[in-house]
Design an enzyme around this catalytic site. Structure first.
Site, PDB file in Angstrom:
ATOM      1  N   GLY A  18     -51.200  50.873  -0.133  1.00 34.80           N
ATOM      2  CA  GLY A  18     -50.442  49.641  -0.062  1.00 34.80           C
ATOM      3  C   GLY A  18     -49.681  49.831   1.216  1.00 34.80           C
ATOM      4  O   GLY A  18     -48.703  50.595   1.566  1.00 34.80           O
ATOM      5  N   ALA A  19     -49.803  48.871   2.188  1.00 33.99           N
ATOM      6  CA  ALA A  19     -49.355  48.847   3.603  1.00 33.99           C
ATOM      7  C   ALA A  19     -48.356  47.533   3.912  1.00 33.99           C
ATOM      8  O   ALA A  19     -47.896  47.138   4.788  1.00 33.99           O
ATOM      9  CB  ALA A  19     -50.361  48.845   4.568  1.00 33.99           C
TER      10      ALA A  19
ATOM     11  N   ASN B 289     -44.324  46.620   2.651  1.00 32.85           N
ATOM     12  CA  ASN B 289     -42.711  46.954   3.204  1.00 32.85           C
ATOM     13  C   ASN B 289     -42.523  48.517   2.875  1.00 32.85           C
ATOM     14  O   ASN B 289     -42.212  49.040   3.903  1.00 32.85           O
ATOM     15  CB  ASN B 289     -41.901  46.092   2.557  1.00 32.85           C
ATOM     16  CG  ASN B 289     -41.526  44.675   3.411  1.00 32.85           C
ATOM     17  OD1 ASN B 289     -42.149  44.525   4.441  1.00 32.85           O
ATOM     18  ND2 ASN B 289     -40.905  43.672   2.366  1.00 32.85           N
ATOM     19  N   VAL B 290     -42.748  48.996   1.685  1.00 32.98           N
ATOM     20  CA  VAL B 290     -42.510  50.220   1.399  1.00 32.98           C
ATOM     21  C   VAL B 290     -43.740  51.201   1.987  1.00 32.98           C
ATOM     22  O   VAL B 290     -43.152  52.230   2.607  1.00 32.98           O
ATOM     23  CB  VAL B 290     -42.236  50.459  -0.203  1.00 32.98           C
ATOM     24  CG1 VAL B 290     -41.857  51.823  -0.362  1.00 32.98           C
ATOM     25  CG2 VAL B 290     -41.187  49.530  -0.836  1.00 32.98           C
TER      26      VAL B 290
ATOM     27  N   ARG C 185     -42.256  40.838  -8.337  1.00 31.41           N
ATOM     28  CA  ARG C 185     -41.867  40.079  -9.589  1.00 31.41           C
ATOM     29  C   ARG C 185     -41.705  38.609  -8.664  1.00 31.41           C
ATOM     30  O   ARG C 185     -40.454  38.740  -7.939  1.00 31.41           O
ATOM     31  CB  ARG C 185     -40.873  40.199 -10.460  1.00 31.41           C
ATOM     32  CG  ARG C 185     -40.808  39.554 -11.588  1.00 31.41           C
ATOM     33  CD  ARG C 185     -39.889  40.085 -12.853  1.00 31.41           C
ATOM     34  NE  ARG C 185     -39.352  38.954 -13.677  1.00 31.41           N
ATOM     35  CZ  ARG C 185     -38.187  39.272 -14.165  1.00 31.41           C
ATOM     36  NH1 ARG C 185     -37.698  40.522 -14.249  1.00 31.41           N
ATOM     37  NH2 ARG C 185     -37.703  38.435 -14.870  1.00 31.41           N
TER      38      ARG C 185
ATOM     39  N   ARG D 134     -41.538  39.456 -17.144  1.00 29.67           N
ATOM     40  CA  ARG D 134     -42.078  40.985 -17.050  1.00 29.67           C
ATOM     41  C   ARG D 134     -43.282  41.349 -17.538  1.00 29.67           C
ATOM     42  O   ARG D 134     -43.915  42.359 -16.877  1.00 29.67           O
ATOM     43  CB  ARG D 134     -40.971  41.944 -17.699  1.00 29.67           C
ATOM     44  CG  ARG D 134     -39.575  42.145 -17.009  1.00 29.67           C
ATOM     45  CD  ARG D 134     -38.591  42.808 -17.554  1.00 29.67           C
ATOM     46  NE  ARG D 134     -37.366  42.588 -17.173  1.00 29.67           N
ATOM     47  CZ  ARG D 134     -36.758  43.166 -16.177  1.00 29.67           C
ATOM     48  NH1 ARG D 134     -37.257  44.143 -15.646  1.00 29.67           N
ATOM     49  NH2 ARG D 134     -35.536  42.832 -15.616  1.00 29.67           N
TER      50      ARG D 134
ATOM     51  N   THR E   9     -44.975  51.778  -7.391  1.00 27.17           N
ATOM     52  CA  THR E   9     -45.152  50.497  -8.087  1.00 27.17           C
ATOM     53  C   THR E   9     -44.457  50.178  -9.357  1.00 27.17           C
ATOM     54  O   THR E   9     -44.434  51.392 -10.541  1.00 27.17           O
ATOM     55  CB  THR E   9     -46.699  50.473  -8.265  1.00 27.17           C
ATOM     56  OG1 THR E   9     -47.432  50.679  -7.134  1.00 27.17           O
ATOM     57  CG2 THR E   9     -46.977  48.885  -8.951  1.00 27.17           C
TER      58      THR E   9
ATOM     59  N   ARG F 267     -28.248  55.336  -4.341  1.00 27.93           N
ATOM     60  CA  ARG F 267     -27.542  53.965  -4.417  1.00 27.93           C
ATOM     61  C   ARG F 267     -26.003  54.437  -5.258  1.00 27.93           C
ATOM     62  O   ARG F 267     -24.860  53.601  -4.875  1.00 27.93           O
ATOM     63  CB  ARG F 267     -28.152  53.006  -5.194  1.00 27.93           C
ATOM     64  CG  ARG F 267     -29.220  52.419  -4.588  1.00 27.93           C
ATOM     65  CD  ARG F 267     -30.299  51.221  -5.131  1.00 27.93           C
ATOM     66  NE  ARG F 267     -31.089  50.569  -4.395  1.00 27.93           N
ATOM     67  CZ  ARG F 267     -32.284  49.999  -4.691  1.00 27.93           C
ATOM     68  NH1 ARG F 267     -32.451  49.788  -5.847  1.00 27.93           N
ATOM     69  NH2 ARG F 267     -33.195  49.369  -3.752  1.00 27.93           N
TER      70      ARG F 267
ATOM     71  N   HIS G  40     -36.122  53.192 -14.393  1.00 25.00           N
ATOM     72  CA  HIS G  40     -35.780  52.550 -13.427  1.00 25.00           C
ATOM     73  C   HIS G  40     -35.601  50.913 -13.682  1.00 25.00           C
ATOM     74  O   HIS G  40     -36.680  50.308 -13.478  1.00 25.00           O
ATOM     75  CB  HIS G  40     -36.930  52.569 -12.222  1.00 25.00           C
ATOM     76  CG  HIS G  40     -36.704  52.034 -11.062  1.00 25.00           C
ATOM     77  ND1 HIS G  40     -35.435  52.453 -10.450  1.00 25.00           N
ATOM     78  CD2 HIS G  40     -37.455  51.249 -10.298  1.00 25.00           C
ATOM     79  CE1 HIS G  40     -35.596  51.742  -9.062  1.00 25.00           C
ATOM     80  NE2 HIS G  40     -36.812  51.030  -9.299  1.00 25.00           N
TER      81      HIS G  40
HETATM   82  N1  APR Z   1     -55.286  48.006  -3.436  1.00 22.37           N
HETATM   83  C1  APR Z   1     -54.515  48.282  -2.208  1.00 22.37           C
HETATM   84  N2  APR Z   1     -53.620  47.595  -1.815  1.00 22.37           N
HETATM   85  C2  APR Z   1     -52.937  46.749  -2.541  1.00 22.37           C
HETATM   86  C3  APR Z   1     -53.609  46.493  -3.851  1.00 22.37           C
HETATM   87  C4  APR Z   1     -54.907  47.289  -4.062  1.00 22.37           C
HETATM   88  N3  APR Z   1     -55.387  47.083  -5.038  1.00 22.37           N
HETATM   89  N4  APR Z   1     -53.040  45.262  -4.386  1.00 22.37           N
HETATM   90  C5  APR Z   1     -52.207  45.094  -3.664  1.00 22.37           C
HETATM   91  N5  APR Z   1     -52.110  45.650  -2.716  1.00 22.37           N
HETATM   92  C6  APR Z   1     -50.975  45.707  -1.479  1.00 22.37           C
HETATM   93  C7  APR Z   1     -50.566  44.235  -0.802  1.00 22.37           C
HETATM   94  O1  APR Z   1     -51.872  43.779  -0.325  1.00 22.37           O
HETATM   95  C8  APR Z   1     -49.328  44.550  -0.101  1.00 22.37           C
HETATM   96  O2  APR Z   1     -49.452  44.805   0.952  1.00 22.37           O
HETATM   97  O3  APR Z   1     -49.970  46.479  -1.963  1.00 22.37           O
HETATM   98  C9  APR Z   1     -48.763  45.946  -0.753  1.00 22.37           C
HETATM   99  C10 APR Z   1     -47.423  45.845  -1.516  1.00 22.37           C
HETATM  100  O4  APR Z   1     -46.411  45.458  -0.526  1.00 22.37           O
HETATM  101  P1  APR Z   1     -45.322  44.596  -0.642  1.00 22.37           P
HETATM  102  O5  APR Z   1     -45.823  43.127  -1.449  1.00 22.37           O
HETATM  103  O6  APR Z   1     -44.549  44.438   0.565  1.00 22.37           O
HETATM  104  O7  APR Z   1     -44.300  45.202  -1.822  1.00 22.37           O
HETATM  105  P2  APR Z   1     -43.225  46.429  -1.311  1.00 22.37           P
HETATM  106  O8  APR Z   1     -42.103  45.935  -1.008  1.00 22.37           O
HETATM  107  O9  APR Z   1     -43.958  47.525  -0.494  1.00 22.37           O
HETATM  108  O10 APR Z   1     -43.305  47.253  -2.906  1.00 22.37           O
HETATM  109  C11 APR Z   1     -44.085  47.925  -3.298  1.00 22.37           C
HETATM  110  O11 APR Z   1     -43.007  48.870  -4.853  1.00 22.37           O
HETATM  111  O12 APR Z   1     -40.788  48.494  -5.468  1.00 22.37           O
HETATM  112  C12 APR Z   1     -42.207  48.331  -5.941  1.00 22.37           C
HETATM  113  O13 APR Z   1     -42.528  46.758  -7.685  1.00 22.37           O
HETATM  114  C13 APR Z   1     -42.665  46.962  -6.140  1.00 22.37           C
HETATM  115  O14 APR Z   1     -44.928  47.095  -6.930  1.00 22.37           O
HETATM  116  C14 APR Z   1     -44.076  47.133  -5.667  1.00 22.37           C
HETATM  117  C15 APR Z   1     -44.250  48.117  -4.913  1.00 22.37           C
END
Ligand code: APR
Length: 297
Positions: free
Chosen positions: A9-10, A12-13, A82, A88, A119, A151, A174
Site C-alpha cells: 500500500g503506497a 498516505n500511510v 471509509r 462499517r 489496515t 494521541r 482501535h
Molecule cells: N494490494 C496493494 N495495494 C492495495 C491493494 C492491494 N490489494 N488494495 C488497495 N491498495 C492500496 C491503494 O491503491 C492505496 O494506494 O492501498 C493504498 C491505501 O492508501 P490510502 O488510501 O492513502 O490510505 P492510507 O491513508 O494510507 O491508510 C491505509 O490504514 O488507517 C488505515 O483504514 C486505513 O486501510 C487504511 C490504511
C-alpha cells in the site's frame, strides 16, 4: 547490511512509512501497490532524499508482489478508508478481501517475516492476517495502541506539560471502545475524561478537517516506532494489537495491550493490574472485536 521491509500500500500511510525508514537509514524498502506506477514514482522521489539525509538504504516501488521476496518485516497498509455513505460492515467486507489477498502474497513470498498490520478495522484485520498466513501470532502485530497512546499523551501535554508518557496508555480496540488507562497522580478526573474523549475522536476530527483522506503523520511515526523496536531489538514496552491466549481473561482475539517488542516480534504481553471499571471496558471492547471477527470468518 540493511534488513528488508516490504510496505504494501503506497498511499498516505505506506509512503510516509517508507520515507521515514529511508530517512533514518533503518532498512531497505520495497513499496508495493496495485495502482500502476504509483509505488514506483513515490519510491523514486523518496530515493532522491538519500544524499540529503546521508542514507544508504535502498528503496524500490513495484506492482509485483514477488519483489517482496525475502523481506524480514512486512507492513500492511493496503485498504480503503471509509467513504461517506459506506457502512462499517461494507468497509469490513472490502478491507477483508484486500487483506486476505495481500496476506496470501506475504505467506508465499515472505514466509518467515514479522508483519505489522495497519489496515482498519485494525484488530479484526490483524486476526485475519494471522489466520490467513498461519504465522506464529507473536509475529503478527497490529499498529493502533502506539498511535492512540501518543494521541492521548499529546492531548494531556497540551494541557499539562508534566505528563509522564509511561503513566498513560490506550488499551482495547482501535475504535469507539478504546480503553484509556491513567496511572499518574497529576491528572484530574475531569482532564482524564476530556482527553480520553478527544483521543477517541481524534481520527474523525482529522478526517473532518482534511475533507479527503485520513491521518498519516502520526500513524506512520507509530509504525516507525514499532519497526525500530523490532529491528534494534529494543525490548521496549508499547501498546499494540496482539494475540491473547488467556491474558486479561481473553483468548483467541487481537486487541490492544501493552507488549514488549523485540527482534522476534511480541516478546511478551505485559499484564498490568486493571481496576474493575477498566476490566469492564476492556471486556466490552473485546466483545465488539469478536463481533467483527464473526463477520469475516
Ligand atoms: N494490494 C496493494 N495495494 C492495495 C491493494 C492491494 N490489494 N488494495 C488497495 N491498495 C492500496 C491503494 O491503491 C492505496 O494506494 O492501498 C493504498 C491505501 O492508501 P490510502 O488510501 O492513502 O490510505 P492510507 O491513508 O494510507 O491508510 C491505509 O490504514 O488507517 C488505515 O483504514 C486505513 O486501510 C487504511 C490504511
Amino acid at each position: 547490511m540493511h534488513l528488508k521491509i516490504a510496505v504494501i500500500g503506497a498511499g498516505n500511510v505506506g509512503a510516509m512509512v517508507a520515507s521515514r525508514v529511508i530517512d533514518a537509514d533503518l532498512a531497505d524498502v520495497v513499496l508495493v501497490d496495485i495502482v500502476p506506477g504509483m509505488a514506483k514514482g513515490k519510491a523514486l522521489d523518496i530515493s532522491d532524499v538519500r544524499p540529503l539525509v546521508n542514507s544508504s538504504a535502498n528503496i524500490i516501488g513495484t506492482e509485483n508482489f514477488e519483489d517482496m521476496k525475502g523481506s524480514d518485516i512486512v507492513v500492511i497498509t493496503a485498504g480503503l478508508a471509509r467513504k461517506p455513505g459506506m457502512s462499517r460492515d461494507d468497509l469490513l467486507k472490502k478491507n477483508s478481501a484486500i487483506t486476505k489477498e495481500v496476506s496470501s502474497q506475504v505467506k508465499k513470498y515472505c514466509p518467515s517475516s514479522i508483519v505489522i498490520v495497519v489496515t482498519n478495522p485494525l484488530d479484526v484485520m490483524s486476526y485475519l492476517v494471522m489466520k490467513t498466513t498461519g504465522f506464529d501470532p507473536k509475529k503478527v502485530i497490529g499498529m493502533a495502541g502506539v498511535l492512540d497512546s501518543a494521541r492521548f499523551t499529546n492531548a494531556l501535554r497540551v494541557r499539562n506539560q508534566n505528563i509522564d508518557q509511561d503513566n498513560v496508555l490506550m488499551m482495547g480496540s482501535h475504535g469507539d471502545t478504546m480503553v484509556p488507562i491513567n496511572r499518574s497522580e497529576n491528572i484530574s478526573e475531569e482532564l482524564f475524561s476530556e482527553t480520553s474523549e478527544l483521543t477517541r475522536n481524534r481520527g474523525a476530527e482529522i478526517v473532518r478537517h482534511l475533507g479527503t483522506g485520513s491521518a498519516y503523520f502520526a500513524p506512520s511515526a507509530s509504525v516507525f516506532f514499532m519497526l525500530k523496536a523490532i529491528i534494534k531489538n529494543e525490548k521496549k514496552t508499547m501498546c499494540v494489537s496482539a494475540y491473547l491466549e488467556g491474558q486479561y481473561s481473553e483468548k483467541d482475539i487481537y486487541i490492544g495491550v501493552p507488549a514488549i517488542l523485540g527482534v522476534s516480534g511480541v516478546d511478551k504481553i505485559v499484564e498490568i493490574e486493571l481496576t474493575e471499571k477498566e476490566k469492564q471496558a476492556f471486556k466490552e471492547s473485546a466483545r465488539q472485536i469478536r463481533e467483527g471477527i464473526t463477520h469475516i470468518l
